[in-house]
Design a protein around this motif. Sequence first.
Motif, PDB file in Angstrom:
ATOM      1  N   ALA A  83      -3.182  -4.594   2.993  1.00 22.25           N
ATOM      2  CA  ALA A  83      -2.681  -3.533   2.762  1.00 22.25           C
ATOM      3  C   ALA A  83      -0.653  -4.590   1.284  1.00 22.25           C
ATOM      4  CB  ALA A  83      -2.077  -3.388   3.564  1.00 22.25           C
ATOM      5  N   THR A  84      -1.628  -5.129   0.217  1.00 19.68           N
ATOM      6  CA  THR A  84      -1.331  -5.221  -0.724  1.00 19.68           C
ATOM      7  C   THR A  84      -1.646  -4.954  -1.631  1.00 19.68           C
ATOM      8  OG1 THR A  84      -2.898  -7.410  -0.556  1.00 19.68           O
ATOM      9  CG2 THR A  84      -1.006  -7.967   0.600  1.00 19.68           C
ATOM     10  N   VAL A  85      -0.608  -4.839  -2.635  1.00 20.20           N
ATOM     11  CA  VAL A  85      -0.781  -4.013  -3.945  1.00 20.20           C
ATOM     12  C   VAL A  85      -0.508  -6.322  -4.803  1.00 20.20           C
ATOM     13  CG1 VAL A  85      -0.220  -3.086  -6.121  1.00 20.20           C
ATOM     14  CG2 VAL A  85      -0.276  -2.067  -3.969  1.00 20.20           C
ATOM     15  N   THR A 101       3.628 -13.638 -11.039  1.00 18.60           N
ATOM     16  CA  THR A 101       3.425 -12.503 -10.208  1.00 18.60           C
ATOM     17  C   THR A 101       4.487 -11.863  -8.644  1.00 18.60           C
ATOM     18  OG1 THR A 101       1.428 -13.747 -10.385  1.00 18.60           O
ATOM     19  CG2 THR A 101       1.354 -12.740  -8.500  1.00 18.60           C
ATOM     20  N   ILE A 102       3.471 -10.651  -8.896  1.00 19.22           N
ATOM     21  CA  ILE A 102       4.430 -10.162  -7.741  1.00 19.22           C
ATOM     22  C   ILE A 102       3.550  -9.529  -6.459  1.00 19.22           C
ATOM     23  CG2 ILE A 102       6.194  -8.464  -6.770  1.00 19.22           C
ATOM     24  CD1 ILE A 102       7.937  -9.086  -9.368  1.00 19.22           C
ATOM     25  N   LEU A 103       3.728 -10.051  -5.739  1.00 20.59           N
ATOM     26  CA  LEU A 103       3.057  -9.381  -4.562  1.00 20.59           C
ATOM     27  C   LEU A 103       3.646  -8.530  -2.944  1.00 20.59           C
ATOM     28  CD1 LEU A 103      -0.185  -9.653  -2.621  1.00 20.59           C
ATOM     29  CD2 LEU A 103       1.116 -10.933  -1.415  1.00 20.59           C
ATOM     30  N   LEU A 104       2.907  -7.282  -3.936  1.00 22.51           N
ATOM     31  CA  LEU A 104       4.163  -5.641  -2.377  1.00 22.51           C
ATOM     32  C   LEU A 104       2.760  -5.658  -1.269  1.00 22.51           C
ATOM     33  CD1 LEU A 104       4.205  -3.420  -5.787  1.00 22.51           C
ATOM     34  CD2 LEU A 104       5.560  -4.551  -5.283  1.00 22.51           C
ATOM     35  N   GLN A 105       3.820  -5.811  -0.280  1.00 22.46           N
ATOM     36  CA  GLN A 105       3.311  -5.387   1.197  1.00 22.46           C
ATOM     37  C   GLN A 105       3.521  -4.318   1.102  1.00 22.46           C
ATOM     38  OE1 GLN A 105       1.652  -8.305   3.177  1.00 22.46           O
ATOM     39  NE2 GLN A 105       1.030  -6.085   3.941  1.00 22.46           N
ATOM     40  N   LEU A 106       1.924  -3.306   0.809  1.00 20.63           N
ATOM     41  CA  LEU A 106       2.523  -1.675   1.098  1.00 20.63           C
ATOM     42  C   LEU A 106       3.184  -1.802   3.040  1.00 20.63           C
ATOM     43  CD1 LEU A 106      -0.646  -0.483   0.275  1.00 20.63           C
ATOM     44  CD2 LEU A 106       1.436  -0.419  -1.024  1.00 20.63           C
TER      45      LEU A 106
END
Length: 842
Positions: A453-455, A508-513
């Motif tokens: 669940a990451t973007v 880099t940015i990791l989005l945790q949905l």
Amino acid sequence: CRHRCQSLQLIQVLRLTSVATSNATTYIAVSNRTVWDMNNNSLTAIEQHLAKRVLYFTEDILPPFLVSYVFDLDKGRIILEFSETVESSTFNSTQLTVANNATSPSASQSYTLRGSALTQTQNDSTTLTVLLDERDLNSVKFRRSLATGASDTFLRLGMTAVYDMNGNVYRFTAQAKQASQHRRDATPPRLLAYDLDVDAATLTLTFSELVDPLTVAVDQLSLQSDETRVATSSFHNLTSGSLSGTTLTPGHPPVLTVSLLPDIDRLKFLDRLAVGELSTYLALTSSFVRDMASLPIVAELEASGKNVQNFSADVTSPTLRSFDLDLTAETLTMWFDETVRMSTIAVPQITLQDKKLMGTERRLTTSTVATTVDGLQAVIRLSRDDLDAVKLNTGLCTGPADCYMSFGSEMADDMAGNNATARPDGDALRVSVHSQDRTPPRLLSFDVDMNNATVELFFSEPVDVLTLNISDITLQSAAWSNTTDTLVTLNAGALPTLTSTSSSNGNTILLQLGTQDWYDLQRRRQLATGKTNTYLTIPASAIRDMNALSLVPIGNGIGSQASDFVEDTSGPVLLSFDLDMDTNALDLTWNEVVDVGTLDLHFLTLQSLASASLADNVTAFESYALTVAASLPTNDSHVTRLVLRDTDAHQLKLRTDLATTSGNTVLSVLPGVVRDLATTPRPAVPRVLDVTSFRNDSTSPSVTMFNVDLNSGQVIIDFDEPVDVRTVNFTQLTLTEAASGSTTSLSLRGGSSPSVNGLQLVVVLTASDLNDLKRDVTLHHNRSLAYMTLTPSFVSDMLGNRLSAYGPRQAAQFDDDVNRPSLVSFVFDNDAGMMSLRFNET
């Protein structure tokens, strides 16, 4: 006789230092040809051994004087003609002054000889030849209005310039004498030798005579690596240069020093030229310089270059004069004071820091030298790692005030191998020109991981995560999308519900949905199931770089496709479950959205112990496998509510050691229970877990119907849930003949039941109650007269919930007494004349 001797003969006599100096040394011998009388008779000869002594002697007291002279610039001499013989040994050249007029020459246009002398073979004579030494000759030539011709050549001899043979000193006159003859310089100058000092950047040329510095053409000089210039030779034609030497001194020595500053870097660049005596040769054309008589110099041909006399190598360390930092061009440009060899530049020696004595810094690691040609300028192409590290550091090189550079001596070498002059920490060099980052950040790519669940967003440069607006980001099924079924705009906020990031500033940015966004993506079957239907749009307002520049937008219509897509390969995991035994609702919460069309309760088992998995030998009293749900959800979701079928609910309620408390409510999940919505649907992950929320049955049981069977003497009662037969109180059952207003009724006084816990209770009437019931013909003689009332105390369900008050209600079925009575016994009393009969019923 008083005959006057001819002047030449007299001079010859005067030249003899032991003859005719007094009476005693003055004799005469004559030949018969010395003189003739008037009749042409020759003189009587006097032989030398019979020489006649002088009768009267007059001593020479007249001083000699200069009669005339020849000024010869070509041969560098002055030929003096005196009135009489002079003694050469008494000649003093320093008493000679050359002037440009007879009476009042200026100091700058007159010159007194210093070191010239007579020729070595000079005898006492009326003629003296003065050979001008180099200094005197060059000094005369140095004065441009002096001795250029007879008209400006005057000579004055001092009082003690010379003596005659009798010791008479020269007759001094204040007025200089003009040259009787002037011979111009007709000999061209030659280069005698030269020295090259690479360290001082000077070329020192020594000539055969004074040359005119105003005629120097430096571009007519060339240095070459070989005596004979060939195709493989390294050479350089000088371009320009300032002079020193004869322009500053009075003409001697005849040396010119050419400053090579305009050419020294080119010379150093050519690493086969002028690196030592054996690689330093000079060629010059005749146009290089002229002497003071405008005669061109003798050329030194390229075919036979002149070897250097003294060579001084470069021993001075190169110095970094300045550096520029351009964060837009991504370059660091260094300017040295001399040519450096690019192959020697050691980028890891360079540290960028915030001040002379560092507080924060970045030592360059992977940046490379972009300049390939050795020279004064070296351009460092900043690597992505180094550039991003600088940009990320908000206290480093944000402008000229916080941008300095330090480095060690091994940072670079010049062409002679000299290490650079170090600028250590504490003496760091401040940037000269600082160009801020003017390039807006771009989203290079993004990856989606539906497993985790990451973007993940990849930018062209570091971005400021504090400026991130997650709610500006939209995932959609194509480059263009405008329907809610094919796009999801993220919702920013706190995890786990809303999408967030814990990333620091960077590329880099990791989005945790958050679950809301992740579940929305999973529900949309046309979106984010693979790379082909995963696109992203993002406006300029979504984020800024470290220099506050807005992002290059990616709008709807040009959406960016995912670079990498990780499909959901994990089966759904049951995170928790809630059981409401009051409503028979079973709520299942999954870690992802599940396909409700695949739900199958056969793969769910309730059990009393967490350790009792399906692999264990679980008794029927400890577990129950569900069968079919009474109702299923209609929409795919991560939370599925199932309403247990009555059969399953009743079976669970019958088990007093299962699903009665949170402590004995455990659910075992097998893979077949459900599948997710992935492109390749995955079955659920097996799991055993305790109930999260448990609600016990708190609803009173209710009677659904009852039957009366007078044949068997039973009342059969059906309930909506299992009841506990141990709680039956038969006295709380009343039989009546009407629904209301009944005046006839029978409340049981006792009873029994063969039933077990369950949905049906069989009440067996006592004989007395049955007979009383039969006795009253208005009560329960048919269905119309068969009613029943139950108080809450009559019975309780398995959890002790008392019965809902019931009745009076009519029996659903009535079976009248069709059995014939039987004589049980009799008593015959003869005494009383009576016989008593006992029957089995009234």
